[in-house]
Design an enzyme around this catalytic site. Structure first.
Site, PDB file in Angstrom:
ATOM      1  N   CYS A  90       0.849  -1.203   0.000  1.00  0.00           N
ATOM      2  CA  CYS A  90       0.000   0.000   0.000  1.00  0.00           C
ATOM      3  C   CYS A  90       0.886   1.256   0.000  1.00  0.00           C
ATOM      4  O   CYS A  90       1.867   1.331   0.739  1.00  0.00           O
ATOM      5  CB  CYS A  90      -0.896  -0.015   1.244  1.00  0.00           C
ATOM      6  SG  CYS A  90      -1.997   1.410   1.295  1.00  0.00           S
ATOM      7  N   CYS A 143       0.443   4.892   6.949  1.00  0.00           N
ATOM      8  CA  CYS A 143      -0.178   4.724   8.273  1.00  0.00           C
ATOM      9  C   CYS A 143       0.794   3.967   9.188  1.00  0.00           C
ATOM     10  O   CYS A 143       1.127   2.812   8.901  1.00  0.00           O
ATOM     11  CB  CYS A 143      -1.497   3.962   8.144  1.00  0.00           C
ATOM     12  SG  CYS A 143      -2.540   4.589   6.806  1.00  0.00           S
ATOM     13  N   CYS A 182       0.346   0.285  10.357  1.00  0.00           N
ATOM     14  CA  CYS A 182      -0.146  -0.728   9.428  1.00  0.00           C
ATOM     15  C   CYS A 182       0.936  -1.611   8.810  1.00  0.00           C
ATOM     16  O   CYS A 182       1.872  -1.123   8.152  1.00  0.00           O
ATOM     17  CB  CYS A 182      -0.942  -0.060   8.312  1.00  0.00           C
ATOM     18  SG  CYS A 182      -1.764  -1.301   7.284  1.00  0.00           S
ATOM     19  N   CYS A 207     -16.880  -8.815   5.459  1.00  0.00           N
ATOM     20  CA  CYS A 207     -16.183  -7.535   5.257  1.00  0.00           C
ATOM     21  C   CYS A 207     -14.934  -7.749   4.410  1.00  0.00           C
ATOM     22  O   CYS A 207     -14.085  -8.570   4.767  1.00  0.00           O
ATOM     23  CB  CYS A 207     -15.755  -6.951   6.592  1.00  0.00           C
ATOM     24  SG  CYS A 207     -17.094  -6.782   7.754  1.00  0.00           S
ATOM     25  N   CYS A 229     -19.759  -5.634   3.492  1.00  0.00           N
ATOM     26  CA  CYS A 229     -19.048  -4.423   3.913  1.00  0.00           C
ATOM     27  C   CYS A 229     -17.722  -4.386   3.169  1.00  0.00           C
ATOM     28  O   CYS A 229     -17.144  -5.437   2.889  1.00  0.00           O
ATOM     29  CB  CYS A 229     -18.804  -4.479   5.419  1.00  0.00           C
ATOM     30  SG  CYS A 229     -17.786  -3.117   6.025  1.00  0.00           S
ATOM     31  N   CYS A 232     -19.405   2.699   8.606  1.00  0.00           N
ATOM     32  CA  CYS A 232     -18.667   1.978   9.636  1.00  0.00           C
ATOM     33  C   CYS A 232     -17.396   2.789   9.866  1.00  0.00           C
ATOM     34  O   CYS A 232     -16.546   2.863   8.973  1.00  0.00           O
ATOM     35  CB  CYS A 232     -18.339   0.562   9.153  1.00  0.00           C
ATOM     36  SG  CYS A 232     -17.258  -0.342  10.282  1.00  0.00           S
ATOM     37  N   ARG A 278     -18.020  -2.141  17.664  1.00  0.00           N
ATOM     38  CA  ARG A 278     -17.341  -3.407  17.384  1.00  0.00           C
ATOM     39  C   ARG A 278     -16.013  -3.512  18.119  1.00  0.00           C
ATOM     40  O   ARG A 278     -15.146  -2.638  17.992  1.00  0.00           O
ATOM     41  CB  ARG A 278     -17.105  -3.596  15.886  1.00  0.00           C
ATOM     42  CG  ARG A 278     -16.328  -4.882  15.648  1.00  0.00           C
ATOM     43  CD  ARG A 278     -16.195  -5.300  14.217  1.00  0.00           C
ATOM     44  NE  ARG A 278     -17.476  -5.461  13.594  1.00  0.00           N
ATOM     45  CZ  ARG A 278     -17.800  -4.924  12.421  1.00  0.00           C
ATOM     46  NH1 ARG A 278     -16.922  -4.212  11.777  1.00  0.00           N
ATOM     47  NH2 ARG A 278     -18.979  -5.119  11.916  1.00  0.00           N
TER      48      ARG A 278
HETATM   49  N1  SAM Z   1      -6.622   0.610   3.060  1.00  0.00           N
HETATM   50  C1  SAM Z   1      -7.897   0.941   3.522  1.00  0.00           C
HETATM   51  C2  SAM Z   1      -7.896   2.129   4.426  1.00  0.00           C
HETATM   52  O1  SAM Z   1      -6.998   2.262   5.221  1.00  0.00           O
HETATM   53  O2  SAM Z   1      -8.819   2.925   4.345  1.00  0.00           O
HETATM   54  C3  SAM Z   1      -8.634  -0.186   4.184  1.00  0.00           C
HETATM   55  C4  SAM Z   1      -7.911  -1.218   5.043  1.00  0.00           C
HETATM   56  S1  SAM Z   1      -7.205  -0.669   6.550  1.00  0.00           S
HETATM   57  C5  SAM Z   1      -6.172  -1.977   7.000  1.00  0.00           C
HETATM   58  C6  SAM Z   1      -8.558  -0.667   7.684  1.00  0.00           C
HETATM   59  C7  SAM Z   1      -8.304  -0.228   9.115  1.00  0.00           C
HETATM   60  O3  SAM Z   1      -7.651  -1.247   9.842  1.00  0.00           O
HETATM   61  C8  SAM Z   1      -7.463   0.982   9.359  1.00  0.00           C
HETATM   62  O4  SAM Z   1      -8.149   2.160   9.169  1.00  0.00           O
HETATM   63  C9  SAM Z   1      -7.083   0.812  10.823  1.00  0.00           C
HETATM   64  O5  SAM Z   1      -8.015   1.477  11.649  1.00  0.00           O
HETATM   65  C10 SAM Z   1      -7.156  -0.692  11.021  1.00  0.00           C
HETATM   66  N2  SAM Z   1      -5.811  -1.231  11.306  1.00  0.00           N
HETATM   67  C11 SAM Z   1      -4.827  -1.414  10.412  1.00  0.00           C
HETATM   68  N3  SAM Z   1      -3.711  -1.901  11.008  1.00  0.00           N
HETATM   69  C12 SAM Z   1      -4.012  -2.029  12.318  1.00  0.00           C
HETATM   70  C13 SAM Z   1      -3.275  -2.473  13.451  1.00  0.00           C
HETATM   71  N4  SAM Z   1      -2.007  -2.845  13.364  1.00  0.00           N
HETATM   72  N5  SAM Z   1      -3.899  -2.488  14.657  1.00  0.00           N
HETATM   73  C14 SAM Z   1      -5.192  -2.100  14.755  1.00  0.00           C
HETATM   74  N6  SAM Z   1      -5.914  -1.663  13.723  1.00  0.00           N
HETATM   75  C15 SAM Z   1      -5.350  -1.622  12.518  1.00  0.00           C
HETATM   76 FE1  SF4 Z   2      -2.809   1.280   3.411  1.00  0.00          FE
HETATM   77 FE2  SF4 Z   2      -2.808   0.143   5.791  1.00  0.00          FE
HETATM   78 FE3  SF4 Z   2      -3.131   2.758   5.601  1.00  0.00          FE
HETATM   79 FE4  SF4 Z   2      -5.080   1.096   4.768  1.00  0.00          FE
HETATM   80  S1  SF4 Z   2      -4.351   1.357   6.842  1.00  0.00           S
HETATM   81  S2  SF4 Z   2      -4.298   2.926   3.709  1.00  0.00           S
HETATM   82  S3  SF4 Z   2      -3.855  -0.604   4.017  1.00  0.00           S
HETATM   83  S4  SF4 Z   2      -1.289   1.634   5.005  1.00  0.00           S
END
Ligand code: SAM
Ligand code: SF4
Ligand code: DTB
Length: 352
Positions: free
Chosen positions: A59, A63, A66, A103, A134, A194, A266
């Protein structure tokens, strides 16, 4: 407030009110949250969703929590967009195991035009199985949101993650405002929202307040509010962040329940690091939805079997404990007492 009266749905929460909730004695906060929970929800019911990562890793976003960001070295096997057939096979398995919502998540900044036809087919397939669908695919423009809604998507997940103030220290490649714009595109297209966040990223109480206030002061509350406890993944910038005090996570759930009484809250990521007692307290605080199945998107979730055991121990979703009104409950007790008297189970303690 009369016992029979419901707490109002408000969207004018002040910071002082939210802070007061966070600072209430724990037992008082739990009691208030549970009372409000029972006004709007069945107390022994927890909705079960299953997650599927339809496109994994690589990606472009940054973040810091992530494992799927291409910027961090997290030892993740990346995967291109899954085939529609493979996704629908997973959906059918999830349904067979009791999930009512499927989802689908993609590690994208936003979906590309060439991916949309496949994504729409996935939605149609899940809907044909009789489950709710979802998706979480990143930023959506108005027309993309409309296409997803037209295909039958029930919910779109897009998290704000934290307060507007702390957000910049976690993500720099997408603004808070862009997230709010996506959420309003989702609303306008007629889908359910959500939206929630992550606790334990090194934020302080003000940030947890800021996140919940932003959610609770939306014109319409998100129908679903995922509360994630950070899963610390090796290689991400947050891998060594200090643990959040577990009671502060439970408090956040209780405050979410009080500020957004009708929403589903949730208990999302992070359950593998919570014992059964902590999860029970989260349910007590008002959480009424979980992800079920051994995997979240890329990280671990509790074994399905241990969730089944936990639900059994707590009589969650058990048919023997159909939720009934107080009045019906009282009637049933009186009826049982009479039946037992008639059957001679009661002795008259006054008789010699
Ligand atoms: N890429 C898309 C986005 O970020 O909008 C969708 C997938 S993203 C993985 C969905 C959510 O997962 C993120 O917004 C975050 O809140 C949650 N998430 C991701 N990594 C995480 C982690 N290590 N611990 C807890 N929540 C996490
Ligand atoms: Fe990409 Fe992870 Fe951020 Fe979603 S949360 S936009 S998968 S880096
Ligand atoms: C949400 O708030 N939590 C889910 C879902 N929305 C998509 C995702 C949790 C992901 C946890 C890290 C992972 O497994 O990659």
């Amino acid at each position: 407030m009369q016992v029979s009266e419901k707490a109002p749905i408000r969207n004018n929460w002040t910071e002082a009110e939210a802070r007061e909730l966070f600072q209430m004695p724990f037992m008082d906060l739990m009691f208030e949250a549970q009372q409000i929970h029972r006004q709007y929800h069945k107390p022994n019911q927890v909705q079960v969703s299953t997650l599927c990562s339809i496109k994994t890793g690589a990606c472009p976003e940054d973040c810091k929590y992530c494992p799927q960001s291409s910027r961090y070295n997290t030892d993740l096997d990346t995967e291109r967009l899954m085939k529609v057939k493979a996704v629908l096979k997973e959906a059918a398995e999830a349904k067979a195991k009791g999930a009512t919502r499927f989802c689908m998540g993609a590690a994208w900044k936003s979906p590309r035009a060439k991916d949309m036809p496949y994504v729409l087919e996935m939605i149609q397939g899940v809907k044909e199985m009789g489950m709710e669908a979802c998706m979480t695919l990143g930023t959506l423009e108005q027309d993309q949101a409309k296409d997803l809604a037209d295909a039958g998507l029930d919910y779109y997940n897009h998290n704000l993650d934290t307060s507007p103030e702390f957000y910049g220290s976690i993500i720099t490649t997408r603004t808070y405002q862009e997230r709010l714009d996506t959420l309003s595109n989702v609303r306008e297209a007629g889908m359910k929202v959500c939206c929630g966040g992550i606790m334990g990223m090194g934020e302080d109480e003000r940030d947890r307040i800021g996140l919940l206030m932003t959610l609770a002061n939306m014109a319409e509350h998100p129908e679903s509010v995922p509360m994630n406890m950070l899963v610390k993944v090796e290689g991400t910038p947050l891998e060594n962040v200090d643990d959040l005090e577990p009671f502060d996570f439970i408090r956040s759930i209780a405050v979410a329940r009080i500020m957004m009484p009708a929403s589903s809250v949730r208990l999302s990521a992070g359950r593998t690091n919570m014992n059964e007692q902590m999860q029970a307290l989260c349910f007590m605080a008002g959480a009424n939805s979980i992800f079920y199945g051994e995997k979240l998107l890329t990280t671990e979730n509790p074994e399905a079997d241990s969730d089944r055991q936990l639900f059994r121990k707590l009589s969650i979703n058990s048919e023997q404990h159909e939720d009934v009104s107080d009045e019906a409950h009282e009637q049933a007790i009186l009826h049982n007492i009479q039946a037992e008297k008639d059957a001679g189970f009661f002795t008259d303690a006054t008789a010699s």
